[in-house]
Write a protein that holds these residues in place. Sequence first.
Motif, PDB file in Angstrom:
ATOM      1  N   UNK A 187       2.249   4.002  12.902  1.00  0.00           N
ATOM      2  CA  UNK A 187       3.248   4.641  12.045  1.00  0.00           C
ATOM      3  C   UNK A 187       2.595   5.354  10.871  1.00  0.00           C
ATOM      4  N   UNK A 188       1.564   4.762  10.294  1.00  0.00           N
ATOM      5  CA  UNK A 188       0.859   5.389   9.174  1.00  0.00           C
ATOM      6  C   UNK A 188       0.213   6.694   9.614  1.00  0.00           C
ATOM      7  N   UNK A 219      -5.554  16.824   8.215  1.00  0.00           N
ATOM      8  CA  UNK A 219      -6.110  16.867   6.859  1.00  0.00           C
ATOM      9  C   UNK A 219      -6.694  18.247   6.536  1.00  0.00           C
ATOM     10  N   UNK A 220      -6.929  19.051   7.583  1.00  0.00           N
ATOM     11  CA  UNK A 220      -7.498  20.380   7.373  1.00  0.00           C
ATOM     12  C   UNK A 220      -9.007  20.416   7.546  1.00  0.00           C
ATOM     13  N   UNK A 221      -9.604  19.340   8.045  1.00  0.00           N
ATOM     14  CA  UNK A 221     -11.043  19.293   8.299  1.00  0.00           C
ATOM     15  C   UNK A 221     -11.275  19.726   9.739  1.00  0.00           C
ATOM     16  N   UNK A 278      -4.170   8.585   1.862  1.00  0.00           N
ATOM     17  CA  UNK A 278      -3.665   7.926   3.068  1.00  0.00           C
ATOM     18  C   UNK A 278      -4.508   8.317   4.278  1.00  0.00           C
ATOM     19  N   UNK A 279      -4.809   9.607   4.397  1.00  0.00           N
ATOM     20  CA  UNK A 279      -5.640  10.055   5.508  1.00  0.00           C
ATOM     21  C   UNK A 279      -6.985   9.338   5.480  1.00  0.00           C
ATOM     22  N   UNK A 280      -7.599   9.298   4.311  1.00  0.00           N
ATOM     23  CA  UNK A 280      -8.912   8.667   4.189  1.00  0.00           C
ATOM     24  C   UNK A 280      -8.857   7.187   4.534  1.00  0.00           C
ATOM     25  N   UNK A 281      -7.815   6.505   4.103  1.00  0.00           N
ATOM     26  CA  UNK A 281      -7.680   5.085   4.400  1.00  0.00           C
ATOM     27  C   UNK A 281      -7.492   4.819   5.878  1.00  0.00           C
ATOM     28  N   UNK A 333       0.835  -1.196   0.000  1.00  0.00           N
ATOM     29  CA  UNK A 333       0.000   0.000   0.000  1.00  0.00           C
ATOM     30  C   UNK A 333       0.874   1.251   0.000  1.00  0.00           C
ATOM     31  N   UNK A 334       0.212   2.419   0.107  1.00  0.00           N
ATOM     32  CA  UNK A 334       0.924   3.691   0.033  1.00  0.00           C
ATOM     33  C   UNK A 334       1.481   4.163   1.366  1.00  0.00           C
ATOM     34  N   UNK A 335       1.324   3.394   2.425  1.00  0.00           N
ATOM     35  CA  UNK A 335       1.789   3.817   3.732  1.00  0.00           C
ATOM     36  C   UNK A 335       3.255   3.450   3.931  1.00  0.00           C
TER      37      UNK A 335
END
Length: 129
Positions: A24-25, A72-74, A34-37, A2-4
Motif C-alpha cells: 500500500x505504501x 520519483x523521477x530517477x 516516503x519513496x526513500x524509506x 510513520x508517514x505512510x
Amino acid sequence: MNDFEQPEPTETTGFSAPEQSLADCIRRPKSAGDFDGVLAIYREQEHGIRESNNLAELKENLKDQGDLLREKGDWSGAMRIYLEAERICREIGDSRRLQAVLNNQGLSLEELGDLEQAERQFQESERIC
C-alpha cells in the motif's frame, strides 16, 4: 506512527499484514522521504533475496524498485534496475513480467529523451503480449 498511508490489509490480497502495508505504501508514497524509506526496505529485502538465490522473487523486487525510482523521477536509476529485472525475466522465462519491464523501460527512456530506444522497447513489449 510513520508517514505512510496504511489501510487495513484485506484477506483477498494474499499478503501478510506487513507485506500488505508495504504494498500500500508503494502505491501511494506521499513525499520524497516516503519513496526513500520504501526503497530502503526493498533494498534490504533484495539483499536477503539475493542470498537465497530466488530469481523469481528478485525480479519482482527489482521491478518494484524500478517503479519507485521512475515515480520519483530517477529515470537513470530506474533503467539500471529494469535492465537487471529484464535479464532475470529472460533467464527464467517470465514473459508476463518481461512485458511490463520492457514497457517501463520505454517510459523511462522517453523521459531520458531517447525516443528511438523507447519506441523499440514498446514494440518489443507489444510483441510479447
